[in-house]
Design an enzyme around this catalytic site. Sequence first.
Site, PDB file in Angstrom:
ATOM      1  CB  THR A 231      38.707   2.642 -22.030  1.00  0.00           C
ATOM      2  OG1 THR A 231      38.374   4.029 -22.037  1.00  0.00           O
ATOM      3  CG2 THR A 231      40.103   3.044 -22.860  1.00  0.00           C
TER       4      THR A 231
ATOM      5  CE1 TYR B 239      43.409  16.870 -26.126  1.00  0.00           C
ATOM      6  CE2 TYR B 239      44.776  18.980 -24.708  1.00  0.00           C
ATOM      7  CZ  TYR B 239      44.328  18.371 -25.396  1.00  0.00           C
ATOM      8  OH  TYR B 239      43.214  19.256 -26.726  1.00  0.00           O
TER       9      TYR B 239
ATOM     10  CG  ASP C  64      43.407   9.574 -21.758  1.00  0.00           C
ATOM     11  OD1 ASP C  64      44.554   9.356 -22.525  1.00  0.00           O
ATOM     12  OD2 ASP C  64      42.596  10.174 -22.511  1.00  0.00           O
TER      13      ASP C  64
ATOM     14  CD  GLU D 215      44.233   8.102 -25.942  1.00  0.00           C
ATOM     15  OE1 GLU D 215      45.030   7.817 -24.597  1.00  0.00           O
ATOM     16  OE2 GLU D 215      42.758   9.128 -26.190  1.00  0.00           O
TER      17      GLU D 215
ATOM     18  CD  GLU E 128      40.164  11.157 -27.921  1.00  0.00           C
ATOM     19  OE1 GLU E 128      40.779  11.015 -26.761  1.00  0.00           O
ATOM     20  OE2 GLU E 128      39.728  12.200 -28.001  1.00  0.00           O
TER      21      GLU E 128
ATOM     22  CG  HIS F 243      44.583  15.167 -30.450  1.00  0.00           C
ATOM     23  ND1 HIS F 243      43.192  14.811 -30.816  1.00  0.00           N
ATOM     24  CD2 HIS F 243      44.204  15.250 -28.836  1.00  0.00           C
ATOM     25  CE1 HIS F 243      42.074  14.776 -29.799  1.00  0.00           C
ATOM     26  NE2 HIS F 243      42.987  15.325 -28.682  1.00  0.00           N
TER      27      HIS F 243
ATOM     28  CG  ASP G  59      39.995   8.540 -23.942  1.00  0.00           C
ATOM     29  OD1 ASP G  59      38.819   7.373 -23.869  1.00  0.00           O
ATOM     30  OD2 ASP G  59      40.583   9.017 -24.248  1.00  0.00           O
TER      31      ASP G  59
ATOM     32  NE  ARG H 196      36.116  13.622 -30.349  1.00  0.00           N
ATOM     33  CZ  ARG H 196      37.435  12.978 -29.300  1.00  0.00           C
ATOM     34  NH1 ARG H 196      37.565  13.821 -28.313  1.00  0.00           N
ATOM     35  NH2 ARG H 196      38.182  12.474 -30.012  1.00  0.00           N
TER      36      ARG H 196
ATOM     37  CE1 TYR I 110      34.701  22.115 -23.740  1.00  0.00           C
ATOM     38  CE2 TYR I 110      36.868  22.224 -22.512  1.00  0.00           C
ATOM     39  CZ  TYR I 110      36.101  22.583 -24.015  1.00  0.00           C
ATOM     40  OH  TYR I 110      36.112  23.885 -24.580  1.00  0.00           O
TER      41      TYR I 110
ATOM     42  NE  ARG J 194      41.386  27.302 -27.072  1.00  0.00           N
ATOM     43  CZ  ARG J 194      41.419  26.082 -26.671  1.00  0.00           C
ATOM     44  NH1 ARG J 194      40.004  25.669 -25.742  1.00  0.00           N
ATOM     45  NH2 ARG J 194      42.301  25.189 -26.724  1.00  0.00           N
TER      46      ARG J 194
ATOM     47  CD  GLU K  49      43.278  15.446 -34.449  1.00  0.00           C
ATOM     48  OE1 GLU K  49      44.081  15.902 -34.844  1.00  0.00           O
ATOM     49  OE2 GLU K  49      43.532  14.709 -33.358  1.00  0.00           O
TER      50      GLU K  49
ATOM     51  CB  THR L 217      44.500  12.022 -29.379  1.00  0.00           C
ATOM     52  OG1 THR L 217      42.662  11.536 -28.698  1.00  0.00           O
ATOM     53  CG2 THR L 217      44.095  11.300 -30.833  1.00  0.00           C
TER      54      THR L 217
ATOM     55  CE  LYS M 225      38.360  12.484 -24.020  1.00  0.00           C
ATOM     56  NZ  LYS M 225      38.767  11.823 -25.631  1.00  0.00           N
TER      57      LYS M 225
ATOM     58  CD  GLN N 198      35.701  16.044 -25.586  1.00  0.00           C
ATOM     59  OE1 GLN N 198      35.010  14.593 -26.411  1.00  0.00           O
ATOM     60  NE2 GLN N 198      36.604  16.489 -25.401  1.00  0.00           N
TER      61      GLN N 198
HETATM   62 MN    MN Z   1      42.086  10.710 -24.628  1.00  0.00          MN
END
Ligand code: MN
Length: 446
Positions: free
Chosen positions: A275, A147, A145, A219, A217, A152, A251, A255, A262, A161, A391, A377, A271, A258
């Site tokens: 899927t 990114y 997968d 995708e 997600e 995103h 996907d 959260r 993560y 952050r 989001e 995503t 994850k 995660q």
């Molecule tokens: Mn993904």
Amino acid sequence: MRYTPNRMMTVNETHDPALRSWVASAQAPGTDFPIQNLPLAIVRRRGRGEPWRGGVAIGDQIVDLAALHRAHPWEGLAAEALAAAAQPKLNALMGLGPAHWSALRRALSQALREGSALRATVEPCLVPQADAEYDLPAQIGDYTDFYTSVHHATNIGKLFRPDNPLLPNYKWVPIGYHGRSSSIGVSPQAFRRPRGQIKAPDAAAPVLAPSRRLDIELEMGVFVGPGNPLGEPIPIERAEDHVFGVVLLNDWSARDIQAWEYQPLGPFLAKNFATTISPWVVTWEALAPYRVPFERPAGDPPPLPYLDDDANRRAGGVDIHLSVELRSARMAAQGLPAHTVATTNLRYTYWTVAQMVAHHTVGGCNLQPGDLLGTGTLSGPEPHQAAALIELTQGGKQPLVLPSGEQRTFLEDGDEVTLRGWCQAPGAARIGFGTCTGTVLPALAG
Ligand code: MN
């Protein structure tokens, strides 16, 4: 770097928008499957215990490729490709490469056109899509997968952050991770809400509990064609010869699991529980009329040479419209239609499919036929183009309101999510991807 013409980017007779099929539903307004599309899936008639085999969508019908293979309509490359497509998975067809795929597409297009002499051979091989069920298109050896949406990456980065949303490697490296293939399912897929370690911000210790922040997600998934020997990278000029086709991909992501797990190695149980992909693989060749330039904002660094060539700059992107729909159990009970929560497009990606393939193999990693590459995503630049609930709801702070009056930050049990995709361009037919649907079942009792 010298430009090498790539046949898969070339529009040919099979894309002609004037083509009509003797299958009348292929001309139905808004159909995903006109004669210019011809996507492949693994199919059988429902409830009969039949063997799985390849099929091609045309209108509201499927050409059973095992039945067609028994009729032996062609010779040469098309016949070899048809024999491979008659098998219970498409890996063998994927491994044959562009010359075979193209020969099969041309032969099918000619056989399905109005006035074709092969109509009497093909017509007995039709199965109504309403009577069919689907399996995964391929035995997926490995799932990666990426990114590739900078929007995103920036939106997610802001939540974690605020001062430094985009990490410094993003504009140089196509970021990705190795995912889990065993839990990939074909639409429609129902799966249990996962349990995992969750730690509340003010708690001293985590607990094992069902995820309360279950997300989507949107995708696309890219099926790899011929592989490369271990240690021999695929150069970007040849990358698209290794791309068989594209599906929709959800996907699903937990959260809260995660957020706790993560760092430092990335998502794991957040994850790997499910899927979902759409059953119909739209071939890379079918997408030729919808190619668009690969563009970067002014001032961004140019890709390193191994991620750059003329063909990629000229037409490395694909203009694919995408949408996410949500229907709660209450909406279904009230007979309300699904509610569109986001619309976006594959062309917003920061990295192209060719760059994904070139980067994945530059260190010598061997891809194999049937491997699946997720794009990541596919959020676009506008708020309504955010392709994940985290989001769309600002990290769960701004709930969506559904037509039933219900609110959603993350998914509830019984929610059904459907992804759609379609292509339109001047001088070309409209083609679509069908649907990718998944439903959330309650977690196992703890
Ligand atoms: Mn993904």
